[in-house]
Design a protein around this motif. Structure first.
Motif, short mmCIF file in Angstrom:
data_model
loop_
_atom_site.label_atom_id
_atom_site.label_comp_id
_atom_site.label_asym_id
_atom_site.label_seq_id
_atom_site.Cartn_x
_atom_site.Cartn_y
_atom_site.Cartn_z
N HIS A 1 -28.76 -14.35 12.02
CA HIS A 1 -28.78 -13.01 12.62
C HIS A 1 -29.78 -12.09 11.92
N VAL A 2 -29.85 -12.21 10.58
CA VAL A 2 -30.67 -11.26 9.80
C VAL A 2 -32.15 -11.42 10.15
N ASP A 3 -32.60 -12.66 10.35
CA ASP A 3 -34.01 -12.87 10.74
C ASP A 3 -34.33 -12.10 12.02
N ILE A 4 -33.40 -12.18 12.98
CA ILE A 4 -33.63 -11.55 14.29
C ILE A 4 -33.62 -10.02 14.14
N ILE A 5 -32.61 -9.52 13.42
CA ILE A 5 -32.49 -8.06 13.25
C ILE A 5 -33.74 -7.50 12.56
N VAL A 6 -34.17 -8.15 11.47
CA VAL A 6 -35.33 -7.63 10.73
C VAL A 6 -36.60 -7.77 11.57
N GLU B 1 -16.15 -10.75 12.52
CA GLU B 1 -14.98 -10.56 11.64
C GLU B 1 -15.39 -10.20 10.22
N VAL B 2 -16.53 -10.73 9.76
CA VAL B 2 -16.92 -10.51 8.36
C VAL B 2 -17.96 -9.41 8.19
N CYS B 3 -18.39 -8.80 9.27
CA CYS B 3 -19.47 -7.80 9.18
C CYS B 3 -18.95 -6.50 8.56
N PRO B 4 -19.54 -6.07 7.44
CA PRO B 4 -19.05 -4.85 6.77
C PRO B 4 -19.31 -3.58 7.59
N ALA B 5 -20.33 -3.61 8.44
CA ALA B 5 -20.63 -2.44 9.27
C ALA B 5 -19.59 -2.34 10.39
N LEU C 1 -21.26 0.60 15.24
CA LEU C 1 -21.58 -0.07 16.50
C LEU C 1 -22.01 -1.52 16.29
N LEU C 2 -22.64 -1.80 15.15
CA LEU C 2 -23.19 -3.14 14.90
C LEU C 2 -22.12 -4.23 15.00
N ASN C 3 -22.41 -5.21 15.85
CA ASN C 3 -21.51 -6.33 16.07
C ASN C 3 -22.40 -7.57 16.17
N PRO C 4 -22.47 -8.40 15.12
CA PRO C 4 -23.44 -9.50 15.13
C PRO C 4 -23.27 -10.48 16.28
N LYS C 5 -22.03 -10.69 16.73
CA LYS C 5 -21.84 -11.57 17.89
C LYS C 5 -22.52 -10.95 19.12
N GLN D 1 -28.06 -0.31 11.45
CA GLN D 1 -26.81 -0.30 10.66
C GLN D 1 -26.63 -1.55 9.80
N CYS D 2 -27.49 -2.54 9.97
CA CYS D 2 -27.31 -3.81 9.24
C CYS D 2 -27.71 -3.68 7.77
N THR D 3 -26.86 -4.19 6.88
CA THR D 3 -27.17 -4.16 5.44
C THR D 3 -27.86 -5.45 4.99
N THR D 4 -28.13 -6.34 5.92
CA THR D 4 -28.71 -7.67 5.64
C THR D 4 -27.89 -8.44 4.59
N CYS D 5 -26.56 -8.22 4.62
CA CYS D 5 -25.70 -8.86 3.61
C CYS D 5 -25.54 -10.36 3.85
N ASN D 6 -25.90 -10.82 5.05
CA ASN D 6 -25.84 -12.25 5.39
C ASN D 6 -24.43 -12.82 5.50
N ALA D 7 -23.40 -11.95 5.55
CA ALA D 7 -22.04 -12.47 5.72
C ALA D 7 -21.93 -13.19 7.06
N CYS D 8 -22.60 -12.65 8.09
CA CYS D 8 -22.56 -13.27 9.42
C CYS D 8 -23.23 -14.64 9.40
N VAL D 9 -24.35 -14.73 8.71
CA VAL D 9 -25.10 -16.00 8.64
C VAL D 9 -24.25 -17.05 7.92
S1 SF4 Z 1 -26.08 -9.11 7.77
FE1 SF4 Z 1 -24.63 -9.61 9.42
S2 SF4 Z 1 -22.61 -9.20 8.54
FE2 SF4 Z 1 -24.11 -8.14 7.23
S3 SF4 Z 1 -24.25 -6.06 8.06
FE3 SF4 Z 1 -25.87 -7.27 9.08
S4 SF4 Z 1 -24.93 -8.02 10.96
FE4 SF4 Z 1 -23.24 -7.33 9.64
#
Ligand code: SF4
Ligand code: SF4
Length: 437
Positions: free
Chosen positions: A145-150, A87-91, A97-101, A128-136
């Motif tokens: 999520h950001v640890d895993i993505i990076v 819900e809070v992911c800006p992407a 396509l990015l969906n943190p869930k 596509q992740c901006t590492t904004c941490n809104a999901c975290v």
């Molecule tokens: S850090 Fe989370 S909320 Fe932000 S862009 Fe990446 S997956 Fe989406």
């Protein structure tokens, strides 16, 4: 009858444990275990990979689920599929396509079926992740999520999977020490005629003013840099700059997945801090601020680190400088200041009577620049900066106040495309005007 009842209860209890893996209660139990065992690591700190680990495993980052830490693997099982992260992911909100869930679900499936992570999670989504941490910040069971993505990006980069403009940024950072590829000498151009003290001249200073790549060469960000320098002088703070001895902190490289380029830059800068006996640093870039504050300790840098809003806000509260008083301005909070480092009060100390958009403070909405996205191609109909510009302008403001050079670069075009006369200023510029700097 008593014996029968006893056996009935035993079977019931054993049966309960046997079906736990299939029940929702399993997530509850894993959530309790994962939140209780969560490592005490700041939101803005990524794991430093030791070179010995690379030599032992012959890989960088996470290729398979087993390459993730035990805690990260356990946290995947804690996911209750509530969808708050998405819900809070800006992407996701602009149709990407990015969906943190889904990232968490796919990583869990990859762990169960022993599959490689990148194809399971989708490479397109990972970039596509901006590492904004809104999901975290939104996740009730503290999944990172950001640890895993990076970590998966790190493995992709090590295998040469990154190309295009982001790969150019990495090459530029490696060759010039500047994320946009400016030669060293250009880091001192903004200083011309301003009499800025330099560490290499042997000046005494209390605070190192860390300018950053954008702050040194981007025309808008240079205005912020000049305003900060002017305010520091006005307040009588003894400061100095590194000038051409400053190199990129390595933050964009690290979050894009080039871990060892980041480490090279961190060691280079940390040795400068040691050489000049730096005890305090101030910077107008929240990305530099985060990296210097939370990540440079791993490279021996021991110092207090401040964002310019913290230092200038403090000078306002002490009565040394005046707060700005704009008439119709709105504040855009940077993710790496207010969410990742939980500094919400400082920007508000610099300015009186400023309007706020729907998403603010820790719940701020990303401009789309972090995680190396500043240097990646962006489809014109999927820009997080467009969505943010709409929200800021909906307040009726004629001025947008920022506190980050990346936000400034990202919001400039979308704001002006909607309202040619809109002003985009850093809070430091507003304060500089008020204080006659
Ligand atoms: S850090 Fe989370 S909320 Fe932000 S862009 Fe990446 S997956 Fe989406
Ligand atoms: S917010 Fe956390 S628990 Fe909810 S779906 Fe996202 S990862 Fe799962």
């Amino acid at each position: 009858a008593y014996k029968g009842l006893w056996w009935f209860h035993i079977v019931l209890v054993l049966g309960f444990f046997a079906v736990i893996p299939k029940l929702r209660i399993r997530h509850v139990l894993m959530a309790i275990a994962s939140t209780a065992g969560k490592p005490d690591v700041p939101m803005g700190k990524l794991r430093t990979i030791p070179m010995e680990e690379v030599e032992a495993t012959e890989k960088i980052g996470a290729k398979e689920p087993a390459d993730l830490s035990r805690w990260h693997l356990m946290s995947l099982d804690a996911c209750m599929e509530c969808g708050r992260c998405t819900e809070v992911c800006p992407a996701w909100s602009v149709g990407k396509l990015l969906n943190p869930k889904q990232i968490v679900q796919d990583a869990r499936r990859a762990a169960t079926n022993k599959l490689e992570l990148a194809p399971s999670l989708s490479e397109e989504a990972l970039w596509q992740c901006t590492t904004c941490n809104a999901c975290v910040e939104a996740c009730p069971v503290l999944i990172r999520h950001v640890d895993i993505i990076v970590d998966v990006r790190r493995n992709l980069v090590s295998e040469g999977a990154l190309s295009g403009t982001a790969a150019t940024m990495l090459r530029q950072t490696a060759s010039t020490g500047h994320a946009w590829g400016a030669p060293r000498g250009e880091r001192e151009k903004w200083m011309e005629g301003l009499d800025i003290p330099l560490c290499r001249d042997g000046v005494e200073f209390d605070v190192l003013f860390w300018v950053g790549c954008a702050g040194a060469t981007d025309p808008g960000a240079v205005r912020t840099t000049k305003a900060v320098a002017g305010l520091l002088k006005k307040a009588g703070i003894k400061f100095a700059c590194l000038g051409q001895e400053e190199a990129c902190t390595g933050d964009p490289a690290r979050r894009t997945g080039e871990e060892f380029l980041f480490q090279e830059k961190a060691m280079e800068n940390a040795s400068m801090f040691e050489q000049y006996g730096v005890k305090k640093v101030v910077t107008a870039c929240p990305h530099c601020f985060n990296s210097l504050k939370n990540e440079y300790g791993d490279f021996g840098a021991q110092m207090e680190v401040f964002h310019h809003t913290q230092l200038l806000g403090d000078l306002v509260s002490k009565g040394v400088l005046l707060a700005a008083k704009p008439e119709k301005a709105v504040l855009h909070d940077p993710c790496y200041l207010t969410r990742v480092n939980e500094e919400v009060a400082a920007p508000r100390q610099m300015v009186e009577g400023i309007a706020e958009p729907v998403h603010k403070g820790k719940k701020t909405l990303c401009c789309g620049a972090g995680g190396g996205r500043m240097w990646m191609e962006e489809p014109t109909d999927q820009r997080p900066s467009d969505r943010r510009a709409d929200e800021l302008l909906a307040t009726g403001a004629d001025t947008v106040a920022v506190a980050c050079p990346f936000c400034r670069i990202m919001l400039d075009g979308p704001l002006k495309a909607r309202n040619e006369g809109i002003k985009l200023l850093d809070l430091a510029e507003m304060m500089a005007e008020k204080n006659g700097v």
